[in-house]
Design a protein around this motif. Structure first.
Motif, PDB file in Angstrom:
ATOM      1  N   ARG A  99       0.410  -0.926   0.154  1.00  0.00           N
ATOM      2  CA  ARG A  99       0.247   0.011   0.226  1.00  0.00           C
ATOM      3  C   ARG A  99       1.101   1.463  -0.207  1.00  0.00           C
ATOM      4  O   ARG A  99       0.305   2.092  -0.282  1.00  0.00           O
ATOM      5  N   TYR A 100       1.754   1.286   0.228  1.00  0.00           N
ATOM      6  CA  TYR A 100       2.990   2.404   0.289  1.00  0.00           C
ATOM      7  C   TYR A 100       3.422   2.831  -0.937  1.00  0.00           C
ATOM      8  O   TYR A 100       3.558   4.013  -1.133  1.00  0.00           O
ATOM      9  N   TRP A 101       3.909   1.911  -1.682  1.00  0.00           N
ATOM     10  CA  TRP A 101       3.958   1.665  -2.607  1.00  0.00           C
ATOM     11  C   TRP A 101       3.031   2.584  -3.569  1.00  0.00           C
ATOM     12  O   TRP A 101       3.200   2.454  -4.622  1.00  0.00           O
ATOM     13  N   GLN A 102       2.330   1.831  -3.422  1.00  0.00           N
ATOM     14  CA  GLN A 102       0.910   1.882  -4.193  1.00  0.00           C
ATOM     15  C   GLN A 102       0.453   3.715  -4.770  1.00  0.00           C
ATOM     16  O   GLN A 102       0.559   3.883  -5.802  1.00  0.00           O
ATOM     17  N   THR A 103       0.907   3.931  -3.884  1.00  0.00           N
ATOM     18  CA  THR A 103       0.054   5.965  -3.945  1.00  0.00           C
ATOM     19  C   THR A 103       1.855   6.551  -4.393  1.00  0.00           C
ATOM     20  O   THR A 103       1.694   7.257  -3.815  1.00  0.00           O
ATOM     21  N   ARG A 104       2.949   5.539  -4.006  1.00  0.00           N
ATOM     22  CA  ARG A 104       3.814   6.314  -5.034  1.00  0.00           C
ATOM     23  C   ARG A 104       4.423   6.341  -6.381  1.00  0.00           C
ATOM     24  O   ARG A 104       5.661   6.741  -6.744  1.00  0.00           O
ATOM     25  N   LEU A 105       4.338   5.193  -7.296  1.00  0.00           N
ATOM     26  CA  LEU A 105       4.431   4.692  -8.310  1.00  0.00           C
ATOM     27  C   LEU A 105       3.680   4.818  -8.938  1.00  0.00           C
ATOM     28  O   LEU A 105       2.013   4.572  -8.418  1.00  0.00           O
ATOM     29  N   PRO A 106       3.701   5.243 -10.297  1.00  0.00           N
ATOM     30  CA  PRO A 106       2.792   5.039 -11.591  1.00  0.00           C
ATOM     31  C   PRO A 106       2.937   3.662 -12.418  1.00  0.00           C
ATOM     32  O   PRO A 106       3.014   2.652 -11.010  1.00  0.00           O
ATOM     33  N   SER A 107       1.263   3.239 -12.567  1.00  0.00           N
ATOM     34  CA  SER A 107       0.796   2.514 -12.529  1.00  0.00           C
ATOM     35  C   SER A 107       1.586   1.370 -13.784  1.00  0.00           C
ATOM     36  O   SER A 107       1.290  -0.194 -13.676  1.00  0.00           O
ATOM     37  N   GLY A 108       2.571   2.029 -14.644  1.00  0.00           N
ATOM     38  CA  GLY A 108       3.718   0.915 -14.772  1.00  0.00           C
ATOM     39  C   GLY A 108       4.590  -0.028 -14.109  1.00  0.00           C
ATOM     40  O   GLY A 108       5.240  -1.315 -14.388  1.00  0.00           O
ATOM     41  N   VAL A 109       4.710   0.178 -12.727  1.00  0.00           N
ATOM     42  CA  VAL A 109       5.714  -0.092 -12.208  1.00  0.00           C
ATOM     43  C   VAL A 109       4.513  -1.920 -11.587  1.00  0.00           C
ATOM     44  O   VAL A 109       4.412  -1.218 -10.668  1.00  0.00           O
ATOM     45  N   LEU A 110       5.708  -2.651 -11.979  1.00  0.00           N
ATOM     46  CA  LEU A 110       4.799  -3.570 -11.406  1.00  0.00           C
ATOM     47  C   LEU A 110       5.012  -3.874  -9.821  1.00  0.00           C
ATOM     48  O   LEU A 110       5.979  -3.895  -9.055  1.00  0.00           O
ATOM     49  N   ARG A 111       3.797  -3.920  -8.945  1.00  0.00           N
ATOM     50  CA  ARG A 111       3.986  -4.048  -7.406  1.00  0.00           C
ATOM     51  C   ARG A 111       3.909  -6.178  -7.374  1.00  0.00           C
ATOM     52  O   ARG A 111       2.974  -6.856  -7.553  1.00  0.00           O
ATOM     53  N   ARG A 112       4.109  -6.577  -6.154  1.00  0.00           N
ATOM     54  CA  ARG A 112       3.920  -8.245  -6.315  1.00  0.00           C
ATOM     55  C   ARG A 112       4.054  -7.895  -4.192  1.00  0.00           C
ATOM     56  O   ARG A 112       4.985  -7.664  -3.734  1.00  0.00           O
ATOM     57  N   ILE A 113       3.687  -9.315  -4.075  1.00  0.00           N
ATOM     58  CA  ILE A 113       3.399  -9.485  -1.966  1.00  0.00           C
ATOM     59  C   ILE A 113       4.371 -10.732  -2.438  1.00  0.00           C
ATOM     60  O   ILE A 113       3.802 -11.230  -2.702  1.00  0.00           O
ATOM     61  N   VAL A 114       5.446 -11.061  -1.600  1.00  0.00           N
ATOM     62  CA  VAL A 114       5.785 -11.649  -1.137  1.00  0.00           C
ATOM     63  C   VAL A 114       5.989 -12.196   0.198  1.00  0.00           C
ATOM     64  O   VAL A 114       7.230 -11.491   0.776  1.00  0.00           O
ATOM     65  N   PRO A 115       5.204 -13.063   1.207  1.00  0.00           N
ATOM     66  CA  PRO A 115       5.285 -12.428   2.699  1.00  0.00           C
ATOM     67  C   PRO A 115       7.451 -13.217   3.107  1.00  0.00           C
ATOM     68  O   PRO A 115       7.498 -14.306   2.327  1.00  0.00           O
ATOM     69  N   ASN A 116       6.674 -13.077   4.247  1.00  0.00           N
ATOM     70  CA  ASN A 116       7.678 -13.444   4.371  1.00  0.00           C
ATOM     71  C   ASN A 116       7.966 -15.288   4.571  1.00  0.00           C
ATOM     72  O   ASN A 116       6.960 -16.175   4.814  1.00  0.00           O
ATOM     73  N   GLY A 117       9.074 -15.789   4.641  1.00  0.00           N
ATOM     74  CA  GLY A 117       9.576 -17.115   4.825  1.00  0.00           C
ATOM     75  C   GLY A 117       8.585 -18.123   5.759  1.00  0.00           C
ATOM     76  O   GLY A 117       9.870 -19.265   5.858  1.00  0.00           O
ATOM     77  N   LEU A 118       8.383 -17.183   6.794  1.00  0.00           N
ATOM     78  CA  LEU A 118       8.361 -17.950   8.043  1.00  0.00           C
ATOM     79  C   LEU A 118       6.679 -18.107   8.743  1.00  0.00           C
ATOM     80  O   LEU A 118       5.811 -16.589   8.094  1.00  0.00           O
ATOM     81  N   PRO A 119       6.356 -18.477   9.122  1.00  0.00           N
ATOM     82  CA  PRO A 119       5.089 -18.886   9.634  1.00  0.00           C
ATOM     83  C   PRO A 119       4.426 -18.191  10.724  1.00  0.00           C
ATOM     84  O   PRO A 119       4.705 -18.486  11.897  1.00  0.00           O
ATOM     85  N   LEU A 120       4.438 -16.983  10.431  1.00  0.00           N
ATOM     86  CA  LEU A 120       4.219 -15.927  11.179  1.00  0.00           C
ATOM     87  C   LEU A 120       3.204 -16.543  12.393  1.00  0.00           C
ATOM     88  O   LEU A 120       2.590 -15.993  13.607  1.00  0.00           O
TER      89      LEU A 120
END
Length: 173
Positions: A99-120
């Motif tokens: 969400r932080y980057w969604q408001t700061r980047l143009p739509s052409g920049v790909l955004r993805r979420i890769v969660p931490n590799g820990l079972p939080l």
């Protein structure tokens, strides 16, 4: 471990974190090894590595590894938001980071979420250790940055409490 895995490691020499020669070293290194992409994390390298990649025409992936609330306010953060517009992608480890980057980047920049590799969730749901179960004493290992968002103070408080609870112990070692 990195070198043993076959990765080539290129140490950079710098007098300090703010040494301007880091930028020229990174630009030169990108020209010499011609990487297929540059991936950065941590504010300083997001800025320097991202700019070096863009100057060399190398795709840049910015990794958001912190809570947006932990980003320092100031010119470096403002400059990063501007530079990140040229990233090929921004990979966050949380919805808040995305969400932080969604408001700061143009739509052409790909955004993805890769969660931490820990079972939080599993870790959070685990019951606290019970010393009465006879788990014994031994070394404790904490792996993490000494940054506020990692909650290191919780580990330090727990260690102090463990030490204080030992019979016949009056001080924290």
């Amino acid at each position: 471990r990195l070198e043993a895995s076959g990765a080539r490691v290129h140490p950079l020499q710098a007098a300090s974190n703010n040494d301007p020669s880091l930028m020229t070293s990174l630009v030169r290194l990108c020209g010499e090894i011609r990487p297929q992409l540059v991936q950065t994390w941590i504010l300083q390298m997001d800025l320097l590595g991202g700019i070096a990649a863009r100057l060399r025409g190398v795709p840049w992936i910015l990794s958001e590894r912190s809570s947006p609330a932990s980003r320092p306010r100031g010119w470096k953060t403002a400059l990063l938001a501007r530079a990140a517009r040229g990233a090929r992608a921004v990979v966050s480890n949380s919805r808040q980071g995305d969400r932080y980057w969604q408001t700061r980047l143009p739509s052409g920049v790909l955004r993805r979420i890769v969660p931490n590799g820990l079972p939080l969730e599993e870790i959070a749901a685990a019951p606290p250790a019970n010393p009465a179960r006879g788990q014994g004493e031994g070394p404790v290992l904490h792996v993490g940055r000494l940054e506020e968002e990692t909650g290191f103070e919780v580990v330090a408080e727990a260690l102090a409490q463990l030490e204080a609870d030992k019979p016949g112990r009056d001080e924290f070692l």
